[in-house]
Scaffold this motif. Sequence first.
Motif, PDB file in Angstrom:
ATOM      1  N   ILE A  39      23.627  -4.467  14.037  1.00 36.80           N
ATOM      2  CA  ILE A  39      23.386  -5.568  14.972  1.00 36.80           C
ATOM      3  C   ILE A  39      23.686  -6.901  14.305  1.00 36.80           C
ATOM      4  N   THR A  40      23.237  -7.060  13.056  1.00 37.12           N
ATOM      5  CA  THR A  40      23.484  -8.310  12.330  1.00 37.12           C
ATOM      6  C   THR A  40      24.971  -8.541  12.117  1.00 37.12           C
ATOM      7  N   ILE A  41      25.683  -7.493  11.688  1.00 38.10           N
ATOM      8  CA  ILE A  41      27.131  -7.618  11.463  1.00 38.10           C
ATOM      9  C   ILE A  41      27.842  -7.963  12.772  1.00 38.10           C
ATOM     10  N   PHE A  42      27.422  -7.324  13.868  1.00 31.99           N
ATOM     11  CA  PHE A  42      28.047  -7.591  15.163  1.00 31.99           C
ATOM     12  C   PHE A  42      27.824  -9.048  15.589  1.00 31.99           C
ATOM     13  N   LEU A  43      26.609  -9.548  15.404  1.00 24.85           N
ATOM     14  CA  LEU A  43      26.327 -10.937  15.762  1.00 24.85           C
ATOM     15  C   LEU A  43      27.186 -11.899  14.955  1.00 24.85           C
ATOM     16  N   PHE A  44      27.256 -11.668  13.652  1.00 25.41           N
ATOM     17  CA  PHE A  44      28.046 -12.557  12.812  1.00 25.41           C
ATOM     18  C   PHE A  44      29.539 -12.463  13.153  1.00 25.41           C
ATOM     19  N   ARG A  45      30.033 -11.257  13.413  1.00 33.24           N
ATOM     20  CA  ARG A  45      31.450 -11.101  13.706  1.00 33.24           C
ATOM     21  C   ARG A  45      31.828 -11.797  15.001  1.00 33.24           C
ATOM     22  N   GLU A  46      31.018 -11.584  16.044  1.00 28.14           N
ATOM     23  CA  GLU A  46      31.328 -12.183  17.337  1.00 28.14           C
ATOM     24  C   GLU A  46      31.073 -13.684  17.348  1.00 28.14           C
ATOM     25  N   GLY A  47      30.081 -14.122  16.597  1.00 24.31           N
ATOM     26  CA  GLY A  47      29.706 -15.532  16.646  1.00 24.31           C
ATOM     27  C   GLY A  47      30.588 -16.451  15.839  1.00 24.31           C
ATOM     28  N   PHE A  48      30.958 -16.030  14.623  1.00 26.15           N
ATOM     29  CA  PHE A  48      31.649 -16.960  13.759  1.00 26.15           C
ATOM     30  C   PHE A  48      33.077 -17.252  14.196  1.00 26.15           C
ATOM     31  N   GLY A  49      33.666 -16.449  15.074  1.00 19.35           N
ATOM     32  CA  GLY A  49      34.963 -16.807  15.641  1.00 19.35           C
ATOM     33  C   GLY A  49      34.901 -18.064  16.477  1.00 19.35           C
ATOM     34  N   PHE A  50      33.688 -18.462  16.834  1.00 20.21           N
ATOM     35  CA  PHE A  50      33.511 -19.659  17.659  1.00 20.21           C
ATOM     36  C   PHE A  50      33.995 -20.920  16.959  1.00 20.21           C
ATOM     37  N   PHE A  51      33.776 -21.024  15.647  1.00 21.45           N
ATOM     38  CA  PHE A  51      34.044 -22.279  14.962  1.00 21.45           C
ATOM     39  C   PHE A  51      35.536 -22.626  14.965  1.00 21.45           C
ATOM     40  N   GLY A  52      36.402 -21.623  14.783  1.00 23.79           N
ATOM     41  CA  GLY A  52      37.829 -21.910  14.837  1.00 23.79           C
ATOM     42  C   GLY A  52      38.261 -22.384  16.206  1.00 23.79           C
ATOM     43  N   VAL A 481      24.398 -19.014  19.592  1.00 25.99           N
ATOM     44  CA  VAL A 481      23.024 -19.332  20.000  1.00 25.99           C
ATOM     45  C   VAL A 481      22.090 -18.196  19.597  1.00 25.99           C
ATOM     46  N   GLY A 482      22.532 -16.955  19.816  1.00 32.15           N
ATOM     47  CA  GLY A 482      21.730 -15.811  19.390  1.00 32.15           C
ATOM     48  C   GLY A 482      21.528 -15.778  17.889  1.00 32.15           C
ATOM     49  N   LEU A 483      22.555 -16.155  17.123  1.00 35.71           N
ATOM     50  CA  LEU A 483      22.422 -16.205  15.665  1.00 35.71           C
ATOM     51  C   LEU A 483      21.400 -17.249  15.228  1.00 35.71           C
ATOM     52  N   VAL A 484      21.446 -18.411  15.867  1.00 33.68           N
ATOM     53  CA  VAL A 484      20.470 -19.457  15.526  1.00 33.68           C
ATOM     54  C   VAL A 484      19.054 -18.980  15.827  1.00 33.68           C
ATOM     55  N   LEU A 485      18.885 -18.301  16.956  1.00 34.36           N
ATOM     56  CA  LEU A 485      17.570 -17.756  17.294  1.00 34.36           C
ATOM     57  C   LEU A 485      17.142 -16.708  16.274  1.00 34.36           C
ATOM     58  N   PHE A 486      18.075 -15.885  15.829  1.00 33.75           N
ATOM     59  CA  PHE A 486      17.815 -14.860  14.822  1.00 33.75           C
ATOM     60  C   PHE A 486      17.371 -15.493  13.509  1.00 33.75           C
ATOM     61  N   VAL A 487      18.116 -16.502  13.051  1.00 31.53           N
ATOM     62  CA  VAL A 487      17.785 -17.180  11.791  1.00 31.53           C
ATOM     63  C   VAL A 487      16.453 -17.919  11.913  1.00 31.53           C
ATOM     64  N   LEU A 488      16.205 -18.527  13.057  1.00 30.55           N
ATOM     65  CA  LEU A 488      14.948 -19.244  13.263  1.00 30.55           C
ATOM     66  C   LEU A 488      13.758 -18.292  13.178  1.00 30.55           C
ATOM     67  N   THR A 489      13.885 -17.134  13.777  1.00 29.97           N
ATOM     68  CA  THR A 489      12.807 -16.144  13.721  1.00 29.97           C
ATOM     69  C   THR A 489      12.577 -15.655  12.299  1.00 29.97           C
ATOM     70  N   LEU A 490      13.664 -15.380  11.585  1.00 29.66           N
ATOM     71  CA  LEU A 490      13.538 -14.952  10.187  1.00 29.66           C
ATOM     72  C   LEU A 490      12.868 -16.030   9.346  1.00 29.66           C
ATOM     73  N   GLY A 491      13.239 -17.285   9.577  1.00 28.04           N
ATOM     74  CA  GLY A 491      12.639 -18.378   8.817  1.00 28.04           C
ATOM     75  C   GLY A 491      11.149 -18.506   9.069  1.00 28.04           C
ATOM     76  N   ILE A 492      10.735 -18.365  10.332  1.00 33.20           N
ATOM     77  CA  ILE A 492       9.314 -18.446  10.664  1.00 33.20           C
ATOM     78  C   ILE A 492       8.540 -17.319   9.993  1.00 33.20           C
TER      79      ILE A 492
END
Length: 508
Positions: A39-52, A481-492
């Motif tokens: 799930i983590t790999i899928f989120l990162f793969r799909e999400g990081f294409g956004f920046f380009g 957005v899902g990645l940010v939510l994921f990181v925010l939850t991990l940080g908390i």
Amino acid sequence: MSILSENAAARRHRLTTESAIKAFFGSNALVAIVVLALITIFLFREGFGFFGQNLANLRLYRRAGLEYVDIIRAQAQTHAALSRQLGEIRLQEARTLPSSSLQAFDQFAATFSDSGEFLNALVSDTNDQALALREALIAAGTPSAVSSTEGEAPVAAAAPVDPHVAMPGLRSADNKFPTIAMAMKAKIDDLLAAPPVVNASRAQRLFESWKKRTRDYLAQFPAVSQQLHEWNPDKRVPAYRAVTSFLFGTNWLTASFWQDWYGIIPLLVGSIMVAAVALLIAVPLGVCSAIYVSEVAARGEKSLIKPYIEFISAIPSVVLGFFGIAVVGQAVRALSQMPFMKWVPFFPISERLNVFTAGSLLALMAVPTIFTLAEDALRNVPRGFKEASYALGANRLQTIARVLVPASLSGIISAVLLGLGRVIGETMVVLLCAGNRIAIPDFTQGLGAFFQPVHTMTGIIAQEMGEVVRGSIHYRALFMVGLVLFVLTLGINYLAQRLVARYRMSIG
């Protein structure tokens, strides 16, 4: 020999059973880890294409002159906002005076609104020129060009436009804007020199604030003219802007004919505000009810209260959402319109679906989680702690406040954090009850900001994911957005574990 053989056989059987148990639970734990990793790999793969894609979007925004036009458009939008504020001031004045006595104010407001006529015309002309230039760049196959319409291939402009000819025509606003701004300033200065009389006390305060904002608006015209003159379409957009425009952007605008923006700040602010309201309500209710059931209530009360609180978690979230729309939101709005609530500065409210409505319903969902875990934490405190406190002469309240709660604080914190996880990850209630307005609330209203509509990170994913084209910039933005939510939850959770560990060390 037979006894030794039987013992050896029993040990082999025991080892075989233990090995089977270890293999069963170990394999399930491994499966859970693998699933989470995938799930983590899928989120990162799909999400990081956004920046380009976002970087290409921003570069086209500059090269086509859309950025240039938006500098002028911002001034026209500020003027329109000031005109709307005059309408709000008139509404306050009309509550104390008849409409016939507001003619001078109406004439003042109409003259101010008309003063932006030529500025709006300039925005309209430059808008058309920039759109034509963008289509020309897309048709020319510029490397930085991206289609403004998701899921569609770039379409050539109906009438070919030469970018080298279109840009100088667009830049003619360098000379037009200062002339228009000077005429606007002269007209508005004349209005401010002879303002209408405002009698209502609240309207007077708003009008004075409006005049200050208007003077500040006029004072920035020279800086805007200089900004237009220095604007360079060939200045390269740095790569980090693709990240900062997402993490710190204040606009989330999709499927726009002009320019799409993917800034997470409005969604993050909405999620935080809704979660804050929910915890502010749920934590006292959940923890105090757990203390009462654990230490104060009689056996009959426990058998009644505990099942009913835990039963709330069985209510479907969509049912709670309907309850929020039909009952809670309507009741709060009706209460704000009562005559005895006029002393509240931001009452009456016009929106029944807002931060407070969504937070109240989420608090109802979080209470069972907080209550159950907090009660378990209190029950796990060694009985000797309580008996020692009573032996030293402490009463029940002192024992609860100074012995039981501190001793179970790590468990209570865990309960609160799990309640926060339930709140911040909830989708259906916020989608139905938060109002779904993608904008940062107006914090100048103080607590009134909590009675304004917002959108949340979970809500935007649920609302838009089913309508986007796979692989488009909008699609990848939702994954981010899902990645940010994921990181925010991990940080908390990480901070909570550090806090609990530090507390245990201090107790030890």
